[in-house]
Design a protein around this motif. Structure first.
Motif, short mmCIF file in Angstrom:
data_model
loop_
_atom_site.label_atom_id
_atom_site.label_comp_id
_atom_site.label_asym_id
_atom_site.label_seq_id
_atom_site.Cartn_x
_atom_site.Cartn_y
_atom_site.Cartn_z
N LEU A 32 29.89 36.74 53.83
CA LEU A 32 31.16 37.46 54.21
C LEU A 32 31.82 36.69 54.67
CD1 LEU A 32 30.89 40.59 53.86
CD2 LEU A 32 31.25 40.25 51.89
N LEU A 33 33.24 36.02 54.67
CA LEU A 33 33.78 35.01 55.93
C LEU A 33 35.59 35.18 55.65
CD1 LEU A 33 33.00 31.60 55.81
CD2 LEU A 33 35.52 31.54 55.66
N GLY A 34 35.46 35.96 57.08
CA GLY A 34 36.66 35.91 57.73
C GLY A 34 37.69 34.63 58.44
N ALA A 35 38.85 35.05 58.76
CA ALA A 35 39.66 34.12 59.11
C ALA A 35 40.51 34.76 60.27
CB ALA A 35 39.87 32.85 58.34
N VAL A 36 40.80 34.06 61.04
CA VAL A 36 42.26 35.00 62.01
C VAL A 36 43.00 33.30 62.46
CG1 VAL A 36 42.08 36.11 63.96
CG2 VAL A 36 40.84 37.10 63.05
N ALA A 37 44.26 33.79 62.27
CA ALA A 37 44.52 32.15 62.93
C ALA A 37 45.79 33.50 64.22
CB ALA A 37 45.90 31.48 62.08
N ILE A 38 45.94 32.24 65.30
CA ILE A 38 46.58 32.94 65.82
C ILE A 38 48.17 31.54 65.80
CG2 ILE A 38 46.89 33.41 68.97
CD1 ILE A 38 45.16 35.15 66.83
N ARG A 39 49.40 32.14 65.85
CA ARG A 39 50.03 31.48 65.34
C ARG A 39 50.72 31.39 67.04
NH1 ARG A 39 54.32 34.31 61.11
NH2 ARG A 39 54.46 34.64 63.02
N THR A 40 51.27 30.04 67.09
CA THR A 40 52.09 29.47 68.13
C THR A 40 53.39 30.20 68.77
OG1 THR A 40 53.70 28.51 67.07
CG2 THR A 40 52.22 27.30 68.17
N ASP A 41 53.76 31.18 67.72
CA ASP A 41 54.51 32.80 68.64
C ASP A 41 53.74 33.82 69.38
OD1 ASP A 41 53.99 33.63 66.36
OD2 ASP A 41 56.48 34.09 65.47
N GLY A 42 52.33 33.93 69.13
CA GLY A 42 51.21 34.73 69.32
C GLY A 42 50.98 35.84 68.03
N THR A 44 49.46 36.46 65.12
CA THR A 44 48.21 37.33 64.35
C THR A 44 48.35 37.05 63.58
OG1 THR A 44 47.32 37.60 66.60
CG2 THR A 44 45.63 37.75 64.59
N VAL A 45 47.07 36.04 62.36
CA VAL A 45 47.31 36.29 60.59
C VAL A 45 45.98 36.55 60.64
CG1 VAL A 45 48.41 35.30 58.75
CG2 VAL A 45 49.35 34.81 60.37
N VAL A 46 45.70 36.58 59.45
CA VAL A 46 44.15 37.55 58.60
C VAL A 46 43.61 37.27 57.42
CG1 VAL A 46 43.53 39.09 61.04
CG2 VAL A 46 43.82 40.13 58.84
N SER A 47 42.79 36.77 57.47
CA SER A 47 42.24 36.74 55.68
C SER A 47 41.29 36.57 55.64
CB SER A 47 43.24 35.52 55.21
OG SER A 47 42.97 35.41 53.98
N THR A 48 40.50 36.38 54.20
CA THR A 48 39.09 36.39 53.56
C THR A 48 39.01 35.79 52.70
OG1 THR A 48 38.98 38.67 52.84
CG2 THR A 48 38.38 38.93 54.75
N ASN A 49 37.61 35.12 52.09
CA ASN A 49 37.53 35.09 51.35
C ASN A 49 38.01 35.55 49.90
OD1 ASN A 49 36.54 32.21 52.20
ND2 ASN A 49 34.23 32.11 50.96
N ILE A 50 37.84 34.93 48.86
CA ILE A 50 38.50 36.09 47.79
C ILE A 50 38.01 35.51 46.67
CG2 ILE A 50 40.90 36.69 48.57
CD1 ILE A 50 41.97 34.53 46.18
#
Length: 133
Positions: A32-42, A44-50
């Protein structure tokens, strides 16, 4: 270490993904694969493979999370085997191109249970880091 915190968060998001069940699919993948992005405004955005009918880079967790991230964000990507162990999640060539075009500051990715990597897209420098015990 902050990187390990967010890599563990990405791993947990991947483990908790219910998308294959919700779509009526039986996921045959061994990871399984997951991703987290921390934007410059702090934020948090998350997603997985579909799952898609055909392999396509837009279904990758990195591409999906970057749709909501901004320029200069920091990306964390984790691949988790079915037994819960971290595995190599270095972004594919298409995702690397997308990451560069979105001007992501750094990408942290799992390598194995006791190691992760960090990539600086602007300079194309790659480093391996041993996890703290």
């Amino acid at each position: 270490m902050k990187a390990e915190f967010y890599l563990n968060l990405a791993a947990n998001i991947a483990r908790d993904s219910t998308q294959p069940k919700a779509m009526g699919h039986t996921d045959k993948k061994q990871f399984l694969l997951g991703a987290v992005a921390i934007r410059t405004d702090g934020a948090t955005v998350v997603s997985t493979n579909i799952l898609t009918q055909t392999p396509h880079a837009s279904a990758h967790a990195e591409a999906r999370v970057l749709k909501k991230a901004d320029q200069g964000c920091v990306l964390y990507v984790a691949r988790v085997l079915r037994n819960g162990v971290w595995a190599l999640s270095k972004p594919c060539c298409n995702c690397q191109k997308l990451i560069r075009s979105r001007r992501v500051a750094r990408v942290y990715y799992t390598i194995c249970e006791n190691e992760f990597g960090v990539w600086y897209p602007a300079t194309n420098k790659w480093y391996h880091i041993k996890r703290e015990k």
